[in-house]
Design an enzyme around this catalytic site. Sequence first.
Site, PDB file in Angstrom:
ATOM      1  N   GLU A  33       0.840  -1.207   0.000  1.00 34.68           N
ATOM      2  CA  GLU A  33       0.000   0.000   0.000  1.00 34.68           C
ATOM      3  C   GLU A  33       0.875   1.258   0.000  1.00 34.68           C
ATOM      4  O   GLU A  33       0.570   2.240  -0.685  1.00 34.68           O
ATOM      5  CB  GLU A  33      -0.930  -0.017   1.217  1.00 34.68           C
ATOM      6  CG  GLU A  33      -2.025  -1.072   1.111  1.00 34.68           C
ATOM      7  CD  GLU A  33      -2.732  -1.327   2.424  1.00 34.68           C
ATOM      8  OE1 GLU A  33      -3.913  -1.730   2.406  1.00 34.68           O
ATOM      9  OE2 GLU A  33      -2.103  -1.159   3.497  1.00 34.68           O
ATOM     10  N   LYS A 111      16.045  -9.591  -1.110  1.00 34.05           N
ATOM     11  CA  LYS A 111      15.823  -8.268  -0.505  1.00 34.05           C
ATOM     12  C   LYS A 111      15.337  -8.501   0.924  1.00 34.05           C
ATOM     13  O   LYS A 111      14.157  -8.730   1.169  1.00 34.05           O
ATOM     14  CB  LYS A 111      14.807  -7.451  -1.306  1.00 34.05           C
ATOM     15  CG  LYS A 111      14.681  -6.016  -0.798  1.00 34.05           C
ATOM     16  CD  LYS A 111      13.743  -5.203  -1.668  1.00 34.05           C
ATOM     17  CE  LYS A 111      13.705  -3.746  -1.189  1.00 34.05           C
ATOM     18  NZ  LYS A 111      13.214  -3.609   0.191  1.00 34.05           N
ATOM     19  N   ARG A 132      20.621   3.877   8.791  1.00 35.76           N
ATOM     20  CA  ARG A 132      20.604   4.634   7.544  1.00 35.76           C
ATOM     21  C   ARG A 132      20.084   6.052   7.749  1.00 35.76           C
ATOM     22  O   ARG A 132      20.582   6.994   7.159  1.00 35.76           O
ATOM     23  CB  ARG A 132      19.739   3.913   6.490  1.00 35.76           C
ATOM     24  CG  ARG A 132      19.695   4.670   5.168  1.00 35.76           C
ATOM     25  CD  ARG A 132      19.045   3.865   4.066  1.00 35.76           C
ATOM     26  NE  ARG A 132      17.623   3.648   4.290  1.00 35.76           N
ATOM     27  CZ  ARG A 132      16.820   3.067   3.409  1.00 35.76           C
ATOM     28  NH1 ARG A 132      17.302   2.622   2.274  1.00 35.76           N
ATOM     29  NH2 ARG A 132      15.542   2.899   3.667  1.00 35.76           N
ATOM     30  N   LYS A 283      21.420  -6.182  -9.348  1.00 38.20           N
ATOM     31  CA  LYS A 283      22.479  -5.176  -9.368  1.00 38.20           C
ATOM     32  C   LYS A 283      23.435  -5.439 -10.532  1.00 38.20           C
ATOM     33  O   LYS A 283      23.751  -6.600 -10.825  1.00 38.20           O
ATOM     34  CB  LYS A 283      23.290  -5.212  -8.070  1.00 38.20           C
ATOM     35  CG  LYS A 283      22.490  -4.954  -6.808  1.00 38.20           C
ATOM     36  CD  LYS A 283      23.368  -5.141  -5.577  1.00 38.20           C
ATOM     37  CE  LYS A 283      22.579  -4.925  -4.294  1.00 38.20           C
ATOM     38  NZ  LYS A 283      23.399  -5.213  -3.096  1.00 38.20           N
TER      39      LYS A 283
END
Length: 658
Positions: A33, A111, A132, A283
């Site tokens: 969503e 992932k 991060r 990648k």
Amino acid sequence: MDVREQITALREQLRYHNEKYYNEDAPEITDYEYDMLQRQLRALEAEHPEMADANSPTQRVGGTASSRFAKVTHAYPLESLQDVFSFDELGEFYSRVENAVGQAEYVVEYKIDGLSVALEYVDGVFVRGATRGDGQVGEDVTKNLKTIKDIPKKLENAPPHLIVRGEVYMKKSVFDALNAELELHDKPLLANPRNAAAGSLRQKDSRITRERRLSIFCFNIQNSDELPMESHVQALDYLKSLGFPTSPRYPVYTDPQDVQREIENMGETRGELDFDIDGAVVKVNSFAQRETLGSTAKFPRWAAAYKYPPEVKQTVLQDIVVQVGRTGVLTPRAIVAPVHLAGTTVTAATLHNQDFISQKDIRIGDTVKIRKAGEIIPEILEVVLEKRPAGTTPYFLPAKCPVCGAAVERDEDGAALRCTGAECPAQLSRNLAHFVSREAMNIDGLGSAIIDQLIEEKMLANPADLYSLDFEKLATLPGLGQKSADNLKAAIDKSRENDLSRLLCAFGIRQVGVKAAKVLASHFGTLDALMNATEEALLEVPDVGKTTADALRAWFQSPQSQDLIARLRAANVNFTSHNQVTDTRLAGKTFVLTGALRLFTRDEATAKIESFGGKAAGSVSKKTSYVVAGENAGSKLKKANELGIPVLSEQEFLDMLQ
């Protein structure tokens, strides 16, 4: 709504959900969503470049550095990834790459659904770790990262300077065990492994982080330009040689069809993994080609994240079964015709509670649409009404516990239904753990592991069984022995003499915690007097309202409670208060203790106040009658003076009690 209003509304919506996801670790919508909102905003911004904004959620990584931790400016930005949701979109990624650099090799990795961090090493020693954040500035969580066993603290044959990027995650098995422990102690459950990992890593107390048993996969060398490397696979192999855990698989392909097959295979088998993934990362392998491709303000042009769409399938709801958890909550589960979903065969789905069932009008026999929420727990999305068979009826949870037959009551503050049975087998482990806890009967040496062992050996089926344990048999159990058995016997025998307030707390009656138990025990003096008290008599007790009075009367009237009390009476457990109020000179008065007390301890002062019918509180308010101030009294004394509340010295307090 015009386009400008649409874009503004979407940006505000996304900023709100960024805050919930990145900074509070409490998302309110699914990843899918959220991704769709991002995509909608990105499309509108592309159509209306005049409304470009460098601070738009489409241009920035969603997190920020919390003020709870020191800020760290990343030497190399921790970029996000461009998401794609179909193989057609992935094809566009290949085209952009090959138009710029020609034929390329592509590495495919899981992932991982966790929290991204950077680990910095100087001369082989782990010196700093940071989240991060917004990609440029993160949080210094070095102390917490050092509790993760997977992270090497010292490297052999390492370069002088190394920055490694990784994803901290919680294994599914650890998550399940942690939630089982939280449920046992009647604490809120964690929503999913990703939130659990993020919340655990950002704890101020690193001991909590250690207990959460986090893991990490490392997937990039941030300062690879300082090292003699030519490709991503070479960098991953180097990380493995240094002792870093990396993705279990990272194959290399030149043919996009092979990449697609690998992504599909990862998706089909992800249910077998002990960690969550929400997609696959593709990648470019060559560092030279990456250099040519470069990056946008938000993500590199040499990588793309293929996000698995939430798979939705139809199946038939064959039955609804009701489970009773360790805290007594009744949880309905839908039994469905087997359906293959997100890599596993699903035969059951959560129905949450009665409100959920009623809102969606879910009935046995319905055809329903089902998906995995957050790729973890199967849930029913909606009923396919056109396929509803004739004769179905609305479903309601039972009014009595399906395990023990006791009455069921609805939580005041939520939609949960809860069994009220004092001897419900489904709640036995949790009830016993509470019964023996420090604030209740305080039976030292009887932890959850031993309780579960005794239940398994059929030596405990009721709290009263504690007082008739076979200690000779107990001494022969694995992990115990004669000394443990003797110590446990002494602790159990000592608990027979506990004050009535401890027993009341141990019963686990809803609305009756430590303070209420003390007040009730002091007021009524004996358990029998409390059991026979009318509603009017209960309401005369300070701080006892109708909800508490109703809970007390319902509990004492239950046959299970009466059986438990009879067995405890036979075991000579004390039913009398040692602190019965005979002098009510402090009735209706509330005291707050502050500062360093010399003439008595806080517990002694509290006992005195309560023995004279008063109440000891932890904070100053307009309802406070007196503040007793010792040495170095601080903010509480200041607030008392501001509110004009009388302040007593220790000696003045003692004089009042004479």
